[in-house]
Design an enzyme around this catalytic site. Structure first.
Site, PDB file in Angstrom:
ATOM      1  N   GLU A   1     -11.772  83.742 -20.331  1.00 34.29           N
ATOM      2  CA  GLU A   1     -12.624  84.337 -19.291  1.00 34.29           C
ATOM      3  C   GLU A   1     -12.420  85.850 -19.192  1.00 34.29           C
ATOM      4  O   GLU A   1     -11.288  86.310 -18.999  1.00 34.29           O
ATOM      5  CB  GLU A   1     -12.304  83.679 -17.939  1.00 34.29           C
ATOM      6  CG  GLU A   1     -13.219  84.145 -16.828  1.00 34.29           C
ATOM      7  CD  GLU A   1     -13.019  83.363 -15.528  1.00 34.29           C
ATOM      8  OE1 GLU A   1     -12.681  82.166 -15.574  1.00 34.29           O
ATOM      9  OE2 GLU A   1     -13.200  83.980 -14.463  1.00 34.29           O
TER      10      GLU A   1
ATOM     11  N   LYS B   1      -8.553  77.780  -7.851  1.00 34.56           N
ATOM     12  CA  LYS B   1      -8.986  77.891  -9.255  1.00 34.56           C
ATOM     13  C   LYS B   1      -8.666  79.287  -9.786  1.00 34.56           C
ATOM     14  O   LYS B   1      -8.212  79.452 -10.915  1.00 34.56           O
ATOM     15  CB  LYS B   1     -10.481  77.575  -9.360  1.00 34.56           C
ATOM     16  CG  LYS B   1     -11.020  77.506 -10.780  1.00 34.56           C
ATOM     17  CD  LYS B   1     -11.463  78.836 -11.363  1.00 34.56           C
ATOM     18  CE  LYS B   1     -12.036  78.676 -12.756  1.00 34.56           C
ATOM     19  NZ  LYS B   1     -12.391  79.958 -13.368  1.00 34.56           N
TER      20      LYS B   1
ATOM     21  N   ASP C   1       2.298  72.538 -20.688  1.00 30.22           N
ATOM     22  CA  ASP C   1       1.256  71.545 -20.402  1.00 30.22           C
ATOM     23  C   ASP C   1       0.485  71.997 -19.152  1.00 30.22           C
ATOM     24  O   ASP C   1       0.900  71.736 -18.030  1.00 30.22           O
ATOM     25  CB  ASP C   1       1.954  70.193 -20.188  1.00 30.22           C
ATOM     26  CG  ASP C   1       0.977  69.068 -19.897  1.00 30.22           C
ATOM     27  OD1 ASP C   1      -0.208  69.346 -19.620  1.00 30.22           O
ATOM     28  OD2 ASP C   1       1.416  67.903 -19.948  1.00 30.22           O
TER      29      ASP C   1
HETATM   30  C1  MEV Z   1     -13.379  82.881 -11.122  1.00 30.78           C
HETATM   31  O1  MEV Z   1     -12.897  82.349 -12.326  1.00 30.78           O
HETATM   32  C2  MEV Z   1     -12.323  82.809 -10.051  1.00 30.78           C
HETATM   33  C3  MEV Z   1     -12.786  83.218  -8.653  1.00 30.78           C
HETATM   34  O2  MEV Z   1     -13.926  82.472  -8.270  1.00 30.78           O
HETATM   35  C4  MEV Z   1     -11.632  82.956  -7.710  1.00 30.78           C
HETATM   36  C5  MEV Z   1     -11.964  83.123  -6.248  1.00 30.78           C
HETATM   37  O3  MEV Z   1     -13.128  82.983  -5.864  1.00 30.78           O
HETATM   38  O4  MEV Z   1     -11.004  83.379  -5.489  1.00 30.78           O
HETATM   39  C6  MEV Z   1     -13.194  84.676  -8.609  1.00 30.78           C
END
Ligand code: MEV
Length: 424
Positions: free
Chosen positions: A83, A267, A283
């Site tokens: 990413e 995430k 892992d």
């Molecule tokens: C994108 O990979 C991650 C975000 O969406 C995390 C967040 O919203 O805090 C930017």
């Protein structure tokens, strides 16, 4: 290595070979190790020995995050991630926390949980008594399964007995073995022990054992990282630092109260942690599973972080999460680039690696919620995304940046436009 700074101004302007050489020099890598960074790291015959039905290997970018100061020591952080923005953003966030004295971290002992499922227990109270009476003998037996681990200072620490009066298949007893796995991720050690203990547990309880497996909810093996960003460091483009700190605290509060937001918030944290897991051959599915289950440990899924404005008006951030990572065994030693990544980190223990990963997660989260709370995420992201779009359209070499810049200037970042620009 401890005297070296992880501030690498201008690093992004160097060629790939220059960056690999600089990191190599920084971390004291051998020429062959530097070559591994820059070339094809995992050879086909090595891949073939790792999993089944191998047809080849699959490459991902390996980047280096800069500016990390953790417990007074500088680290360069190898990250494997597809990413755009992740590596640049985390390096910026680490610089902000550096301005407040860097990250501070701690960890619990590396205690993993192994589970034994027991069914058809004729008398639950008698079974619990029998297990309690034989606890020491069971722990001793567990230690016999892994004498090396005991020699290294690890081994069985405790047993827990968890009766469930009801389940879809009737009453159930779950036995937990708490086992210190030192520098291993621990799955093999734990699984061997619980498989060995299960027949004894069946005898003692008069029941029948079914599953014997570690739990990925490694809530006895956690790492914590915390740090402060001085409000002054958050001042930018006319934005008031104290205000920005407050907006970041508000962003965190959103994730604390709302699982829909918490999922995205967490995430973003895992964007950083997974990338270090991948780079070091750990892992990442285990770490992901543990992190999200831990985030729901109180019955409602919530943020893994706390960000608030402290009494000085500065921004304080903290994270705690399970960290079942190892520096021995598995891909950490079988994957040649993972070995180099561990050497770049210069970690002495799995606990140190887990603490670095917690700091990485906190930094990644700061980068994300700061961007979201100020300029929005798309501005920086689209610039990098445009390069991928240009590549997808077939651009190569200097064309990639030229086409990306043009699309950003026009605010038209899509593949058709990239193709048009390429053909012109
Ligand atoms: C994108 O990979 C991650 C975000 O969406 C995390 C967040 O919203 O805090 C930017």
């Amino acid at each position: 290595m401890s005297g070296k700074s992880s501030r690498l101004p201008g690093f992004y302007r160097l060629s790939l070979a220059e960056r690999a050489n600089l990191v190599g020099e920084w971390a004291g890598l051998e020429p062959a190790e530097i070559e591994l960074l820059a070339g094809q790291g995992l050879r086909n015959e090595q891949a073939n020995a790792m999993i089944e039905n191998v047809v080849g290997t699959y490459e991902l970018p390996l980047g280096i995050a800069a500016n990390f100061l953790i417990n007074g020591r500088d680290y360069l952080i190898p990250m494997v991630v597809e990413e755009p923005s992740v590596v640049a953003a985390i390096s910026n966030a680490a610089r902000l926390i550096r301005a407040g004295g860097g990250f501070h971290t701690s960890a619990t002992d590396p205690i993993m949980i192994g589970q034994i499922q027991v069914l058809d227990v004729p008398d639950m109270a008698a079974a619990l008594n029998a297990l309690a009476a034989h606890k020491e003998a069971l722990l001793e037996r567990a230690n016999c399964c892994d004498k090396l681990m005991v020699k290294l200072g690890g081994g069985a620490r405790d047993l827990e007995f968890r009766p469930f009066a009801n389940s879809p298949v009737g009453p159930m007893l779950v036995v937990h073995l708490l086992f210190d796995v030192r520098d291993a991720m621990g799955a093999n050690a734990i699984n061997t022990c619980v498989e060995d203990l299960a027949p004894i547990v069946a005898d003692l309880t008069g029941g029948r054992t079914n599953l014997r497996i570690l739990s990925n909810l490694a809530d006895r093996r956690t790492a914590t990282a915390w740090g402060i960003v001085p409000a002054a460091a958050l001042e930018k483009d006319g934005m008031n630092g104290r205000e920005v700190a407050q907006w970041i605290a508000e962003a965190n509060a959103f994730a604390v109260i709302d699982p829909y937001r918490a999922t995205t918030h967490n995430k973003g944290i895992m964007n950083g942690i997974d990338a270090v897991c991948l780079a070091t051959g750990n892992d990442w599915r285990a770490i992901e599973a543990g992190a999200h289950a831990y985030a729901a440990r109180n019955g409602r899924y919530t943020a893994l972080t706390d960000w608030h404005v402290n009494e000085n008006g500065d921004l304080y951030g903290e994270i705690t999460l399970p960290m079942a990572v190892g520096i021995v065994g598995g891909a950490t030693k079988a994957h040649p680039v993972a070995k180099v990544a561990l050497k770049i980190l210069g970690v002495q223990s799995a606990s140190e690696l887990g603490q670095i990963m917690a700091a990485v997660g906190l930094a990644q989260n700061l980068a994300a919620i700061k961007a979201l709370a100020t300029t929005g995420i798309q501005k920086g992201h689209m610039r990098l995304h445009a390069r991928q779009v240009a590549m997808a359209a077939g651009a190569s070499g200097a064309q990639i940046q030229q086409i990306a810049d043009q699309m950003v200037a026009e605010k038209r970042i899509h593949i058709e436009r990239a193709r048009e620009l390429l053909h012109n």
